[in-house]
Design an enzyme around this catalytic site. Sequence first.
Site, PDB file in Angstrom:
ATOM      1  N   PRO A   2      45.073  54.121  37.494  1.00 11.06           N
ATOM      2  CA  PRO A   2      45.463  55.486  37.155  1.00 11.06           C
ATOM      3  C   PRO A   2      46.322  56.132  38.239  1.00 11.06           C
ATOM      4  CG  PRO A   2      43.158  55.156  36.631  1.00 11.06           C
ATOM      5  CD  PRO A   2      43.616  53.946  37.374  1.00 11.06           C
ATOM      6  N   GLU A   3      47.536  56.511  37.855  1.00  9.01           N
ATOM      7  CA  GLU A   3      48.428  57.245  38.738  1.00  9.01           C
ATOM      8  C   GLU A   3      48.491  58.682  38.212  1.00  9.01           C
ATOM      9  OE1 GLU A   3      52.154  55.162  39.275  1.00  9.01           O
ATOM     10  OE2 GLU A   3      51.203  53.226  38.971  1.00  9.01           O
ATOM     11  N   LYS A  61      45.941  61.565  42.778  1.00 10.19           N
ATOM     12  CA  LYS A  61      45.401  60.700  41.720  1.00 10.19           C
ATOM     13  C   LYS A  61      43.919  60.921  41.489  1.00 10.19           C
ATOM     14  CE  LYS A  61      48.771  57.292  43.268  1.00 10.19           C
ATOM     15  NZ  LYS A  61      48.949  56.038  44.022  1.00 10.19           N
ATOM     16  N   HIS A  93      29.468  49.304  32.764  1.00 10.47           N
ATOM     17  CA  HIS A  93      30.090  49.818  33.979  1.00 10.47           C
ATOM     18  C   HIS A  93      30.053  51.337  34.112  1.00 10.47           C
ATOM     19  CE1 HIS A  93      31.968  45.795  33.377  1.00 10.47           C
ATOM     20  NE2 HIS A  93      31.644  45.692  34.643  1.00 10.47           N
ATOM     21  N   ARG A 122      35.586  47.876  38.309  1.00 10.33           N
ATOM     22  CA  ARG A 122      35.559  47.233  39.624  1.00 10.33           C
ATOM     23  C   ARG A 122      34.780  48.024  40.658  1.00 10.33           C
ATOM     24  NH1 ARG A 122      41.659  45.289  40.437  1.00 10.33           N
ATOM     25  NH2 ARG A 122      41.006  45.017  42.582  1.00 10.33           N
ATOM     26  N   ARG A 275      52.445  44.456  47.150  1.00 12.09           N
ATOM     27  CA  ARG A 275      52.417  44.915  45.770  1.00 12.09           C
ATOM     28  C   ARG A 275      53.676  44.494  45.039  1.00 12.09           C
ATOM     29  NH1 ARG A 275      49.003  47.158  48.624  1.00 12.09           N
ATOM     30  NH2 ARG A 275      47.329  48.479  47.856  1.00 12.09           N
TER      31      ARG A 275
END
Length: 286
Positions: A2-3, A61, A93, A122, A275
Amino acid sequence: MPELPEVETMRRTIAGCVGTQVAAVERCPCPRKPILVSPRIDHLRRRLVGRTIVGTGRAGKRVVVQFDSDDKLVLEPRMTGLVLVADPPSAEHLRLRIGLDSGGRVVRDGTAASQLLYWDRRGLGSVRLFRPDEFAAAFGPEKLGPDGLDVTGPLLREKLGKSRRAIKVALLDQRAVAGIGNIYASEILHVVHIDPRKRCDRISKTDWQRIADATLEVLHEAIRCEGSTLGDGTYRNALNQEGTYQNLHRVYGRAGEVCPSCSDGEIRQVVQAQRSTFFCPACQRR
DNA sequence: CATATGTCCTGAGAGC
DNA sequence: TGCTCTCAGGACATAT
């Protein structure tokens, strides 16, 4: 991942929680390593239960939920976190549940806002409650640059104009601009035909202006599309629905495809600062 | 000071 | 088929 556009979409989707009161706060039984929640759950509960949500915001963010106590709850999704009011993609999760009492009111889409969830596959994200002074220290202008939606040419030039870093790497620096991440950095630079490897200190004044304009254009369009849901399907809005901006990606994730701009080059993938960067070697110039 | 690299974490997908 | 390995990139700590 998510940006800014994804987080802004989450924020807008939970806006219906404003006016509701916290009825319960519980960590969810998750067999994995627990995410960072602070303060510890009993203290968090004590400070939240009975409080009314008075607003929502965003710090780069991160989703910010404001309470009538002046405390701010900061939900930071990092890679795979989601802020939800609808049922999550999986129970497995789910990390934190905030039960809300909406007093029978009906909010956006006719859905009563009865809960605010934090889900994270994660588990790199966090949920933290800040008092006003703590919030200012953590997310003030020293720590976080101007928001991506407020960027201007002069501001970018002032922050990055003397840097020797590659422009794409610099755009990810949250102290320079808050909210741009790996996807949108590549997208923005393709719009302005600038090579992502070009050094900041070699970028002209007019190009800083063009980068600022493209940043606004790309971010606003991505917000309109409710963000990018990539192939792994992780990102969803707060109603557990996919975004659609991935369909408009010009270069991100499109290595080997023909450039949508010049039809002359093939999109290349390179690695910068660990990246992936995507660009067209034919029309993005150093 | 500025910049570069390592770390956390899980699951998808590649390759054998 | 089923295993091992690599990769994805948020923010921050540590190294250069």
